[in-house]
Design an enzyme around this catalytic site. Structure first.
Site, short mmCIF file in Angstrom:
data_model
loop_
_atom_site.label_atom_id
_atom_site.label_comp_id
_atom_site.label_asym_id
_atom_site.label_seq_id
_atom_site.Cartn_x
_atom_site.Cartn_y
_atom_site.Cartn_z
CD GLU A 37 -5.34 -5.88 -1.90
OE1 GLU A 37 -5.84 -6.55 -0.99
OE2 GLU A 37 -4.99 -4.68 -1.73
CG ASN B 183 -0.40 -0.01 2.54
OD1 ASN B 183 0.56 -0.73 2.80
ND2 ASN B 183 -0.98 0.77 3.44
CB VAL B 184 1.66 3.80 -2.17
CG1 VAL B 184 2.32 5.17 -2.26
CG2 VAL B 184 2.64 2.69 -2.52
CB CYS C 156 -8.48 -5.00 -3.35
SG CYS C 156 -7.59 -3.43 -3.17
#
Length: 137
Positions: free
Chosen positions: A61, A48-49, A95
């Site tokens: 994802e 994750n960002v 996702c």
């Protein structure tokens, strides 16, 4: 619940943990890593960002699916997602849609309740076939 051999899951979980350790989560502190096996044997992963504008944060994802296409495409066959405690977690709804479109009903997802197919994780999913049914008329 789908029964799948444990062979390969440990390596996928290790890849998901390695991705989680690279996550950029300065706002929530909730690091996530994901890894999947592709039908040609490759392993793809993502983390994750986060972003100060929370709505444009990228889930792990998203990075995984981007890497899938960047490295040659194909179909996902097995998927796992972990948090910073190294616990298996469920993908969010957005996702799950990404996974459906890139793995289909047969994709096996490791969940906190065991290994399930995407058909079990996202019943009555909407996908490319639904669009084709209307466009082809």
């Amino acid at each position: 619940m789908t029964k799948t051999p444990d062979e390969g899951w440990a390596a996928l979980e290790d890849a998901a943990v390695a991705a989680m350790e690279r996550a950029y989560a300065p706002y929530s502190g909730y690091q996530v890593g994901a890894a999947a096996r592709v039908d040609d044997g490759r392993v793809v992963s993502g983390c994750n960002v986060e972003n100060a504008a929370y709505g444009v944060t990228l889930c792990a994802e998203c990075g995984l699916v981007s890497q899938l296409h960047l490295t040659g495409g194909g179909r996902l066959t097995h998927f796992v997602c972990v948090n910073s405690d190294r616990s298996v977690i469920m993908p969010c709804g957005r996702c799950r849609q990404l996974l459906w479109e890139n793995g289909g009903a047969e994709l096996v997802v490791r969940t906190p309740q065991g290994d399930l197919t995407m058909a079990e994780v996202l019943p009555q999913a909407f996908g490319p076939d639904d669009l084709a049914a209307v466009v082809d008329r």
